[in-house]
Design a protein around this motif. Sequence first.
Motif, PDB file in Angstrom:
ATOM      1  N   MET A   1       0.842  -1.194   0.000  1.00  0.00           N
ATOM      2  CA  MET A   1       0.000   0.000   0.000  1.00  0.00           C
ATOM      3  C   MET A   1       0.880   1.248   0.000  1.00  0.00           C
ATOM      4  SD  MET A   1      -2.820   1.299   2.790  1.00  0.00           S
ATOM      5  CE  MET A   1      -3.963  -0.026   2.467  1.00  0.00           C
ATOM      6  N   LYS A   2       0.639   2.152  -0.928  1.00  0.00           N
ATOM      7  CA  LYS A   2       1.371   3.407  -1.009  1.00  0.00           C
ATOM      8  C   LYS A   2       0.604   4.480  -0.229  1.00  0.00           C
ATOM      9  CE  LYS A   2       4.598   1.861  -3.751  1.00  0.00           C
ATOM     10  NZ  LYS A   2       5.991   1.732  -3.280  1.00  0.00           N
ATOM     11  N   LYS A   3       1.300   5.062   0.747  1.00  0.00           N
ATOM     12  CA  LYS A   3       0.658   6.072   1.599  1.00  0.00           C
ATOM     13  C   LYS A   3       1.112   7.478   1.206  1.00  0.00           C
ATOM     14  CE  LYS A   3      -0.144   3.311   5.764  1.00  0.00           C
ATOM     15  NZ  LYS A   3       0.112   3.237   7.226  1.00  0.00           N
ATOM     16  N   VAL A   4       0.133   8.380   1.154  1.00  0.00           N
ATOM     17  CA  VAL A   4       0.371   9.783   0.794  1.00  0.00           C
ATOM     18  C   VAL A   4      -0.102  10.661   1.948  1.00  0.00           C
ATOM     19  CG1 VAL A   4      -0.152  11.606  -0.876  1.00  0.00           C
ATOM     20  CG2 VAL A   4      -0.037   9.213  -1.626  1.00  0.00           C
ATOM     21  N   ILE A   5       0.636  11.755   2.186  1.00  0.00           N
ATOM     22  CA  ILE A   5       0.210  12.708   3.217  1.00  0.00           C
ATOM     23  C   ILE A   5       0.262  14.118   2.664  1.00  0.00           C
ATOM     24  CG2 ILE A   5       2.489  13.179   4.270  1.00  0.00           C
ATOM     25  CD1 ILE A   5       1.027  12.927   7.029  1.00  0.00           C
ATOM     26  N   THR A   6      -0.680  14.947   3.087  1.00  0.00           N
ATOM     27  CA  THR A   6      -0.680  16.369   2.740  1.00  0.00           C
ATOM     28  C   THR A   6      -1.199  17.151   3.934  1.00  0.00           C
ATOM     29  OG1 THR A   6      -1.320  18.027   1.092  1.00  0.00           O
ATOM     30  CG2 THR A   6      -3.012  16.443   1.747  1.00  0.00           C
ATOM     31  N   TYR A   7      -0.894  18.441   3.951  1.00  0.00           N
ATOM     32  CA  TYR A   7      -1.288  19.296   5.077  1.00  0.00           C
ATOM     33  C   TYR A   7      -1.909  20.593   4.567  1.00  0.00           C
ATOM     34  CZ  TYR A   7       1.810  16.410   8.002  1.00  0.00           C
ATOM     35  OH  TYR A   7       2.415  15.378   8.674  1.00  0.00           O
ATOM     36  N   ASN A  19      -9.270  20.216  -5.244  1.00  0.00           N
ATOM     37  CA  ASN A  19      -8.398  19.761  -6.325  1.00  0.00           C
ATOM     38  C   ASN A  19      -7.067  19.226  -5.798  1.00  0.00           C
ATOM     39  OD1 ASN A  19     -10.299  20.425  -8.251  1.00  0.00           O
ATOM     40  ND2 ASN A  19      -9.454  22.484  -8.611  1.00  0.00           N
ATOM     41  N   ILE A  20      -6.512  19.889  -4.779  1.00  0.00           N
ATOM     42  CA  ILE A  20      -5.257  19.416  -4.175  1.00  0.00           C
ATOM     43  C   ILE A  20      -5.461  18.022  -3.580  1.00  0.00           C
ATOM     44  CG2 ILE A  20      -3.759  19.732  -2.158  1.00  0.00           C
ATOM     45  CD1 ILE A  20      -2.753  21.466  -4.273  1.00  0.00           C
ATOM     46  N   LEU A  21      -6.558  17.842  -2.846  1.00  0.00           N
ATOM     47  CA  LEU A  21      -6.823  16.544  -2.225  1.00  0.00           C
ATOM     48  C   LEU A  21      -7.048  15.452  -3.282  1.00  0.00           C
ATOM     49  CD1 LEU A  21      -9.197  17.568   0.716  1.00  0.00           C
ATOM     50  CD2 LEU A  21      -6.754  17.065   0.823  1.00  0.00           C
ATOM     51  N   LYS A  22      -7.779  15.796  -4.323  1.00  0.00           N
ATOM     52  CA  LYS A  22      -8.076  14.821  -5.379  1.00  0.00           C
ATOM     53  C   LYS A  22      -6.801  14.374  -6.077  1.00  0.00           C
ATOM     54  CE  LYS A  22     -10.836  14.192  -9.569  1.00  0.00           C
ATOM     55  NZ  LYS A  22     -11.764  14.827 -10.533  1.00  0.00           N
ATOM     56  N   THR A  89       4.839   9.301   0.004  1.00  0.00           N
ATOM     57  CA  THR A  89       4.854  10.557  -0.763  1.00  0.00           C
ATOM     58  C   THR A  89       4.218  11.693   0.041  1.00  0.00           C
ATOM     59  OG1 THR A  89       4.664   9.333  -2.842  1.00  0.00           O
ATOM     60  CG2 THR A  89       4.158  11.685  -2.917  1.00  0.00           C
ATOM     61  N   PHE A  90       4.920  12.815   0.074  1.00  0.00           N
ATOM     62  CA  PHE A  90       4.407  14.036   0.700  1.00  0.00           C
ATOM     63  C   PHE A  90       3.994  14.968  -0.430  1.00  0.00           C
ATOM     64  CE2 PHE A  90       4.574  17.074   4.337  1.00  0.00           C
ATOM     65  CZ  PHE A  90       4.364  18.250   3.647  1.00  0.00           C
ATOM     66  N   VAL A  91       2.724  15.436  -0.385  1.00  0.00           N
ATOM     67  CA  VAL A  91       2.196  16.314  -1.427  1.00  0.00           C
ATOM     68  C   VAL A  91       1.789  17.650  -0.811  1.00  0.00           C
ATOM     69  CG1 VAL A  91       0.356  16.627  -3.119  1.00  0.00           C
ATOM     70  CG2 VAL A  91       1.382  14.369  -2.803  1.00  0.00           C
ATOM     71  N   ILE A  92       2.146  18.751  -1.475  1.00  0.00           N
ATOM     72  CA  ILE A  92       1.800  20.088  -0.985  1.00  0.00           C
ATOM     73  C   ILE A  92       1.696  21.029  -2.180  1.00  0.00           C
ATOM     74  CG2 ILE A  92       4.140  21.019  -0.659  1.00  0.00           C
ATOM     75  CD1 ILE A  92       1.370  21.263   1.999  1.00  0.00           C
ATOM     76  N   GLY A  93       1.019  22.160  -2.019  1.00  0.00           N
ATOM     77  CA  GLY A  93       0.878  23.131  -3.101  1.00  0.00           C
ATOM     78  C   GLY A  93       2.202  23.773  -3.479  1.00  0.00           C
ATOM     79  N   ASP A  94       2.318  24.206  -4.746  1.00  0.00           N
ATOM     80  CA  ASP A  94       3.599  24.722  -5.230  1.00  0.00           C
ATOM     81  C   ASP A  94       3.935  26.114  -4.715  1.00  0.00           C
ATOM     82  OD1 ASP A  94       1.836  26.233  -6.716  1.00  0.00           O
ATOM     83  OD2 ASP A  94       2.609  25.622  -8.683  1.00  0.00           O
ATOM     84  N   LEU A 112       2.340  20.403  -6.051  1.00  0.00           N
ATOM     85  CA  LEU A 112       1.255  20.486  -7.026  1.00  0.00           C
ATOM     86  C   LEU A 112       0.895  21.938  -7.327  1.00  0.00           C
ATOM     87  CD1 LEU A 112      -1.195  17.713  -5.746  1.00  0.00           C
ATOM     88  CD2 LEU A 112       0.481  17.560  -7.606  1.00  0.00           C
ATOM     89  N   GLU A 113       0.611  22.211  -8.588  1.00  0.00           N
ATOM     90  CA  GLU A 113       0.213  23.557  -8.983  1.00  0.00           C
ATOM     91  C   GLU A 113      -1.147  23.894  -8.359  1.00  0.00           C
ATOM     92  OE1 GLU A 113      -0.523  26.242 -13.021  1.00  0.00           O
ATOM     93  OE2 GLU A 113       0.001  24.111 -13.174  1.00  0.00           O
ATOM     94  N   ARG A 114      -1.226  25.083  -7.809  1.00  0.00           N
ATOM     95  CA  ARG A 114      -2.476  25.530  -7.191  1.00  0.00           C
ATOM     96  C   ARG A 114      -3.517  25.869  -8.257  1.00  0.00           C
ATOM     97  NH1 ARG A 114      -3.087  24.937  -1.537  1.00  0.00           N
ATOM     98  NH2 ARG A 114      -1.079  25.313  -0.546  1.00  0.00           N
ATOM     99  N   THR A 115      -4.787  25.755  -7.888  1.00  0.00           N
ATOM    100  CA  THR A 115      -5.879  26.154  -8.780  1.00  0.00           C
ATOM    101  C   THR A 115      -5.846  27.664  -8.962  1.00  0.00           C
ATOM    102  OG1 THR A 115      -7.226  24.320  -7.961  1.00  0.00           O
ATOM    103  CG2 THR A 115      -8.364  26.085  -9.156  1.00  0.00           C
ATOM    104  N   LYS A 116      -5.793  28.118 -10.188  1.00  0.00           N
ATOM    105  CA  LYS A 116      -5.678  29.547 -10.472  1.00  0.00           C
ATOM    106  C   LYS A 116      -6.945  30.312 -10.086  1.00  0.00           C
ATOM    107  CE  LYS A 116      -1.652  29.033 -12.559  1.00  0.00           C
ATOM    108  NZ  LYS A 116      -0.399  29.511 -11.943  1.00  0.00           N
ATOM    109  N   GLY A 117      -6.736  31.529  -9.599  1.00  0.00           N
ATOM    110  CA  GLY A 117      -7.842  32.455  -9.385  1.00  0.00           C
ATOM    111  C   GLY A 117      -8.678  32.236  -8.153  1.00  0.00           C
ATOM    112  N   ILE A 118      -8.213  31.375  -7.224  1.00  0.00           N
ATOM    113  CA  ILE A 118      -9.003  31.161  -6.014  1.00  0.00           C
ATOM    114  C   ILE A 118      -8.058  30.870  -4.844  1.00  0.00           C
ATOM    115  CG2 ILE A 118      -9.300  28.681  -6.432  1.00  0.00           C
ATOM    116  CD1 ILE A 118     -12.114  28.985  -5.197  1.00  0.00           C
ATOM    117  N   SER A 119      -8.374  31.467  -3.695  1.00  0.00           N
ATOM    118  CA  SER A 119      -7.590  31.227  -2.478  1.00  0.00           C
ATOM    119  C   SER A 119      -8.431  31.617  -1.272  1.00  0.00           C
ATOM    120  CB  SER A 119      -6.299  32.048  -2.482  1.00  0.00           C
ATOM    121  OG  SER A 119      -6.579  33.432  -2.315  1.00  0.00           O
ATOM    122  N   SER A 120      -8.065  31.069  -0.122  1.00  0.00           N
ATOM    123  CA  SER A 120      -8.779  31.410   1.114  1.00  0.00           C
ATOM    124  C   SER A 120      -8.624  32.886   1.432  1.00  0.00           C
ATOM    125  CB  SER A 120      -8.257  30.558   2.274  1.00  0.00           C
ATOM    126  OG  SER A 120      -8.496  29.194   2.043  1.00  0.00           O
TER     127      SER A 120
END
Length: 437
Positions: A1-7, A19-22, A89-94, A112-120
């Motif tokens: 099993m390949k485990k991935v983590i993100t924060y 999109n980041i989670l997907k 694998t550790f995944v995070i926004g670029d 990972l590249e962030r979704t353009k035009g939207i942010s908190s």
Amino acid sequence: MKKVITYGTFDLFHDGHYNILKRAREYGDYLIVGVTGENYDIGRGKLSVHDSLAERIENVKKTGLADEIIVEEYLGQKIGDIIKYDIDTFVIGDDWKGKFDHLSRYCNMVYLERTKGISSTQIRSEILTTYSIGIITDIVDDNQLVKEAGTLNSFRVTSVYSDDVETAEEFQKKYEGVSAVANLDEFFAGTDIVYIRCATEKRAAFIRKAITQKKHVICDPPFSFSLEEQKKLYQLAKENNVILMDNVKMVYIHVFNQLLWMTQGGLIGDILSFQCSISRNDRDRKNIFYDLLALGLCPMIKIMGGEYDNVDIQISKDSEGIEFASLDFKYESGRVLINVGNKVRVRNQLEIIGSSGSIKIDGNWWRGSYFELDDPEADEVEIYNTNYHGNGFKYLLKAMADMLANGRIDTMGLFQDESLKIIEIVEKVKEKETTES
């Protein structure tokens, strides 16, 4: 099993988060999502988070993409999590590109590249009310308010007023985006909140004018040299349904509240001795001695209460006023010594001795960044600390934002009766200064 983590904080959950989670899910068979805890966010100075931790966890859960959700509670936790959960694998926004390269020794790193035009941040700016702050001052110094307010979404310092026009103009030159306003009525018309930073003798009059204009007020304590005058100011604020807040930042900082819990909850036993010293030489600020005195009295009142038996006040003066004072309080349970230096330098420290332990802070204790707990039965001294940012103004403003959001005008950092007790003592010292002139 390949485990991935993100924060992430996952505040005001939006398509970019989804999109980041997907995409993170596609890098393995099992996805762990770390959601930042509230104390961690506060400790690293991230105070603009809108949603509660429970709401942010629930929003991540609703996506159905996370196999497991954990809470990120402290700086440096990521390495421990990678080892604990055997992460591949550790995944995070670029927008963090390069910041986590050191983790490549433990697992694969993917940005990972962030979704353009939207942010908190963008969403917060659209949905949250922004309050304009004006400063009334007689010196060209903002007490770091301009920078600190800029870290929060809800506040912007927009204007400055001074009785001396040149001071306001110099202030405008020094702080980009702040406009000097020569007319006081015009100044009030363009502000929601007024920060008053001037000579003590002028504060009460400016507070009164601001309150009658329905403005919320932050003011360096003491507001006045008169207890009765301060009572009237609080009553006026209540009648006009506005906040009147002491600029005492320490009471809104996490570590100071831990200290209060330990002393008020009896974790070091009965308080036998409380000693506090504070000193600063700032010739640009008139009556800085009384500002320092009010700050020094704050932890005493919070911890020991205001019902002391008597106080012996000793002062040393020069032609410009008090240069040093020592206040010796007798309480039924113990003794308090407060030393305040203006031109006479004293060692800044705070020490509380209880019947079963002691607490000590050396240096700028009012910053509330750490304290030492010494338990005689323990093998070593425990240190409690936090990642302190700036001079603390952002923490006070965050408390004000919460009050405004909840429609409250009563401050719960420094309570009104505590503020009045401080002024009562300030008034005693002022009377002694006058009688010895």
